[in-house]
Design a protein around this motif. Structure first.
Motif, PDB file in Angstrom:
ATOM      1  N   GLY A   1       0.810  -1.214   0.000  1.00 51.92           N
ATOM      2  CA  GLY A   1       0.000   0.000   0.000  1.00 51.92           C
ATOM      3  C   GLY A   1       0.840   1.258   0.000  1.00 51.92           C
ATOM      4  N   GLN A   2       2.096   1.115  -0.419  1.00 48.08           N
ATOM      5  CA  GLN A   2       3.033   2.235  -0.400  1.00 48.08           C
ATOM      6  C   GLN A   2       3.032   2.970  -1.742  1.00 48.08           C
ATOM      7  OE1 GLN A   2       5.381   3.558   2.021  1.00 48.08           O
ATOM      8  NE2 GLN A   2       5.327   5.082   0.403  1.00 48.08           N
ATOM      9  N   GLN A   3       2.875   4.276  -1.687  1.00 49.27           N
ATOM     10  CA  GLN A   3       3.024   5.067  -2.912  1.00 49.27           C
ATOM     11  C   GLN A   3       4.471   4.987  -3.374  1.00 49.27           C
ATOM     12  OE1 GLN A   3       0.920   8.951  -3.994  1.00 49.27           O
ATOM     13  NE2 GLN A   3       2.823   9.693  -3.095  1.00 49.27           N
ATOM     14  N   VAL A   4       4.668   4.763  -4.670  1.00 49.00           N
ATOM     15  CA  VAL A   4       6.009   4.547  -5.198  1.00 49.00           C
ATOM     16  C   VAL A   4       6.202   5.381  -6.456  1.00 49.00           C
ATOM     17  CG1 VAL A   4       5.234   2.489  -6.479  1.00 49.00           C
ATOM     18  CG2 VAL A   4       7.660   2.747  -5.927  1.00 49.00           C
ATOM     19  N   GLY A   5       7.435   5.838  -6.677  1.00 50.11           N
ATOM     20  CA  GLY A   5       7.758   6.625  -7.860  1.00 50.11           C
ATOM     21  C   GLY A   5       9.121   6.234  -8.395  1.00 50.11           C
ATOM     22  N   ILE A   6       9.445   6.759  -9.557  1.00 50.94           N
ATOM     23  CA  ILE A   6      10.695   6.441 -10.258  1.00 50.94           C
ATOM     24  C   ILE A   6      11.594   7.674 -10.328  1.00 50.94           C
ATOM     25  CG2 ILE A   6      11.731   5.729 -12.447  1.00 50.94           C
ATOM     26  CD1 ILE A   6      10.242   3.454 -11.135  1.00 50.94           C
ATOM     27  N   TYR A   7      12.858   7.475  -9.942  1.00 49.11           N
ATOM     28  CA  TYR A   7      13.895   8.507 -10.117  1.00 49.11           C
ATOM     29  C   TYR A   7      14.737   8.096 -11.317  1.00 49.11           C
ATOM     30  CZ  TYR A   7      18.387  10.905  -9.286  1.00 49.11           C
ATOM     31  OH  TYR A   7      19.544  11.645  -9.414  1.00 49.11           O
ATOM     32  N   SER A   8      14.808   8.958 -12.335  1.00 54.80           N
ATOM     33  CA  SER A   8      15.639   8.638 -13.496  1.00 54.80           C
ATOM     34  C   SER A   8      15.702   9.852 -14.420  1.00 54.80           C
ATOM     35  CB  SER A   8      15.069   7.424 -14.257  1.00 54.80           C
ATOM     36  OG  SER A   8      16.044   6.856 -15.111  1.00 54.80           O
ATOM     37  N   ASN A   9      16.340   9.648 -15.568  1.00 57.56           N
ATOM     38  CA  ASN A   9      16.307  10.656 -16.629  1.00 57.56           C
ATOM     39  C   ASN A   9      16.392   9.953 -17.984  1.00 57.56           C
ATOM     40  OD1 ASN A   9      19.054  10.100 -17.173  1.00 57.56           O
ATOM     41  ND2 ASN A   9      19.769  11.824 -15.945  1.00 57.56           N
ATOM     42  N   TYR A  10      16.368  10.722 -19.034  1.00 61.15           N
ATOM     43  CA  TYR A  10      16.296  10.192 -20.397  1.00 61.15           C
ATOM     44  C   TYR A  10      17.401   9.186 -20.671  1.00 61.15           C
ATOM     45  CZ  TYR A  10      15.944  10.396 -25.544  1.00 61.15           C
ATOM     46  OH  TYR A  10      15.799  10.093 -26.880  1.00 61.15           O
TER      47      TYR A  10
ATOM     48  N   HIS B   1      11.826  17.910 -10.113  1.00 54.82           N
ATOM     49  CA  HIS B   1      13.054  18.136 -10.878  1.00 54.82           C
ATOM     50  C   HIS B   1      14.224  18.264  -9.905  1.00 54.82           C
ATOM     51  CE1 HIS B   1      15.522  20.988 -13.738  1.00 54.82           C
ATOM     52  NE2 HIS B   1      16.084  19.790 -13.586  1.00 54.82           N
ATOM     53  N   GLN B   2      15.160  17.334  -9.999  1.00 57.91           N
ATOM     54  CA  GLN B   2      16.428  17.459  -9.269  1.00 57.91           C
ATOM     55  C   GLN B   2      17.345  18.305 -10.151  1.00 57.91           C
ATOM     56  OE1 GLN B   2      19.384  14.177  -8.929  1.00 57.91           O
ATOM     57  NE2 GLN B   2      18.805  14.148  -6.766  1.00 57.91           N
ATOM     58  N   TRP B   3      17.465  19.569  -9.796  1.00 59.62           N
ATOM     59  CA  TRP B   3      18.067  20.533 -10.710  1.00 59.62           C
ATOM     60  C   TRP B   3      19.525  20.871 -10.389  1.00 59.62           C
ATOM     61  CZ3 TRP B   3      19.558  25.313  -8.702  1.00 59.62           C
ATOM     62  CH2 TRP B   3      19.056  25.632  -7.440  1.00 59.62           C
ATOM     63  N   GLN B   4      20.003  20.485  -9.219  1.00 55.41           N
ATOM     64  CA  GLN B   4      21.395  20.739  -8.853  1.00 55.41           C
ATOM     65  C   GLN B   4      21.932  19.576  -8.034  1.00 55.41           C
ATOM     66  OE1 GLN B   4      22.078  24.379  -6.693  1.00 55.41           O
ATOM     67  NE2 GLN B   4      24.286  24.241  -6.844  1.00 55.41           N
ATOM     68  N   GLY B   5      23.160  19.150  -8.376  1.00 53.83           N
ATOM     69  CA  GLY B   5      23.793  18.048  -7.667  1.00 53.83           C
ATOM     70  C   GLY B   5      24.428  18.493  -6.368  1.00 53.83           C
TER      71      GLY B   5
ATOM     72  N   LEU C   1       7.326  10.674 -11.670  1.00 54.66           N
ATOM     73  CA  LEU C   1       8.724  10.707 -12.102  1.00 54.66           C
ATOM     74  C   LEU C   1       9.475  11.802 -11.368  1.00 54.66           C
ATOM     75  CD1 LEU C   1      11.048   9.871 -14.023  1.00 54.66           C
ATOM     76  CD2 LEU C   1      10.177  11.613 -15.623  1.00 54.66           C
ATOM     77  N   TRP C   2      10.574  11.414 -10.747  1.00 55.22           N
ATOM     78  CA  TRP C   2      11.538  12.344 -10.159  1.00 55.22           C
ATOM     79  C   TRP C   2      12.663  12.451 -11.182  1.00 55.22           C
ATOM     80  CZ3 TRP C   2      14.485  10.849  -5.017  1.00 55.22           C
ATOM     81  CH2 TRP C   2      15.357  11.888  -4.660  1.00 55.22           C
ATOM     82  N   TRP C   3      12.692  13.571 -11.866  1.00 56.82           N
ATOM     83  CA  TRP C   3      13.567  13.761 -13.025  1.00 56.82           C
ATOM     84  C   TRP C   3      14.890  14.402 -12.613  1.00 56.82           C
ATOM     85  CZ3 TRP C   3      13.471  18.869 -15.856  1.00 56.82           C
ATOM     86  CH2 TRP C   3      14.303  18.857 -16.991  1.00 56.82           C
ATOM     87  N   ALA C   4      15.975  13.700 -12.924  1.00 50.65           N
ATOM     88  CA  ALA C   4      17.309  14.161 -12.534  1.00 50.65           C
ATOM     89  C   ALA C   4      18.043  14.762 -13.722  1.00 50.65           C
ATOM     90  CB  ALA C   4      18.117  12.988 -11.975  1.00 50.65           C
ATOM     91  N   THR C   5      18.178  16.075 -13.736  1.00 52.18           N
ATOM     92  CA  THR C   5      18.955  16.778 -14.747  1.00 52.18           C
ATOM     93  C   THR C   5      19.511  18.044 -14.117  1.00 52.18           C
ATOM     94  OG1 THR C   5      17.662  15.944 -16.614  1.00 52.18           O
ATOM     95  CG2 THR C   5      18.927  17.935 -16.989  1.00 52.18           C
TER      96      THR C   5
ATOM     97  N   PHE D   1      12.819  19.440 -20.106  1.00 54.99           N
ATOM     98  CA  PHE D   1      12.412  18.042 -20.032  1.00 54.99           C
ATOM     99  C   PHE D   1      12.093  17.490 -21.413  1.00 54.99           C
ATOM    100  CE2 PHE D   1       9.109  14.736 -19.581  1.00 54.99           C
ATOM    101  CZ  PHE D   1       9.835  13.819 -18.822  1.00 54.99           C
ATOM    102  N   THR D   2      12.694  16.358 -21.743  1.00 52.47           N
ATOM    103  CA  THR D   2      12.406  15.626 -22.976  1.00 52.47           C
ATOM    104  C   THR D   2      11.639  14.363 -22.606  1.00 52.47           C
ATOM    105  OG1 THR D   2      14.423  16.421 -24.057  1.00 52.47           O
ATOM    106  CG2 THR D   2      13.401  14.441 -24.967  1.00 52.47           C
ATOM    107  N   PRO D   3      10.435  14.169 -23.143  1.00 54.01           N
ATOM    108  CA  PRO D   3       9.647  13.000 -22.764  1.00 54.01           C
ATOM    109  C   PRO D   3      10.396  11.687 -23.011  1.00 54.01           C
ATOM    110  CG  PRO D   3       8.276  14.576 -23.926  1.00 54.01           C
ATOM    111  CD  PRO D   3       9.697  15.073 -24.056  1.00 54.01           C
TER     112      PRO D   3
END
Length: 214
Positions: free
Chosen positions: A140-149, A194-198, A168-172, A182-184
């Motif tokens: 019953g846990q909400q789940v998401g994906i961290y990735s990029n193109y 958006h993870q915008w800074q490392g 989607l947690w988008w890393a760029t 963002f590119t689909p």
């Protein structure tokens, strides 16, 4: 009047934007209160490591963040991929059981899908991700994906859209707090975060990655 309404709507939209951080170092309740007061509304500690072990520091960070009054507290799994690692499902099960045993919870469990030791076989990689997602959802846990193109392309192939119903947690690291670059891919037309800074020195002296939600 129309102009005033438009301005107020714009301000309302702008003010809805939220800043957040992800990190691996230990953080105290007091520091989380400092982070909250600095205007950061969500945090994402690591809760499982790529070497196949629970991140007890991260799980304690989840507890501390909630104790500090933060309500949007997630966690992320960095999957372990070698033959000696627990199964995909067991990595999720072990993590969620440990979080529950610690007397806390994560709002969303993110699966970190980036290039590190993934096999070349897209089919087996897809199955691994699917098993993690299925196990989280069984709890019953909400789940998401961290990735990029590029990570998605290399690990499962751009034609794989099997997880596009998840957030989607988008890393760029483009240094821009928006989704304009963002590119689909993978069936996603828009990310959630958006993870915008490392790695950088973030709020209250904590080493973090910087994240943004519009």
């Amino acid at each position: 009047m129309k102009l005033l309404v438009s301005v107020l709507l714009f301000v309302g939209v702008a003010s809805a934007a939220r800043n957040g951080i992800d990190f691996i170092q230990p953080v105290t309740v007091a520091t989380f209160q400092c982070i909250k007061n600095a205007g950061y509304s969500f945090v994402i500690p690591r809760v499982f490591t790529s070497v196949g072990t629970l991140d007890h520091t991260g799980i304690n960070n989840v507890k501390n963040a909630r104790a500090a009054g933060l309500t949007d507290v997630d966690g992320y799994i960095f999957p372990c991929l070698s033959a000696s690692c627990p199964s995909a499902a067991n990595q999720v099960k072990t993590t969620l059981d440990a979080i529950k045993s610690a007397g806390t919870k994560v709002s969303t469990l993110w699966l970190d899908i980036e290039r590190l030791a993934w096999p070349a076989n897209h089919v087996s990689n897809r199955a691994f991700i699917e098993a993690m997602v299925k196990e989280a959802q069984a709890y019953g846990q909400q789940v998401g994906i961290y990735s990029n193109y590029y990570n998605w392309q290399d690990i499962v192939g751009l034609d794989y859209t099997g997880q596009s119903n998840l957030m989607l947690w988008w890393a760029t690291y483009d240094g821009i707090k928006d989704f304009s670059k963002f590119t689909p891919f993978g069936g996603w037309t828009r990310p959630t975060i958006h993870q915008w800074q490392g790695t950088t020195t973030g709020p209250c002296g904590v080493s973090v990655d910087m994240n943004y939600v519009p």
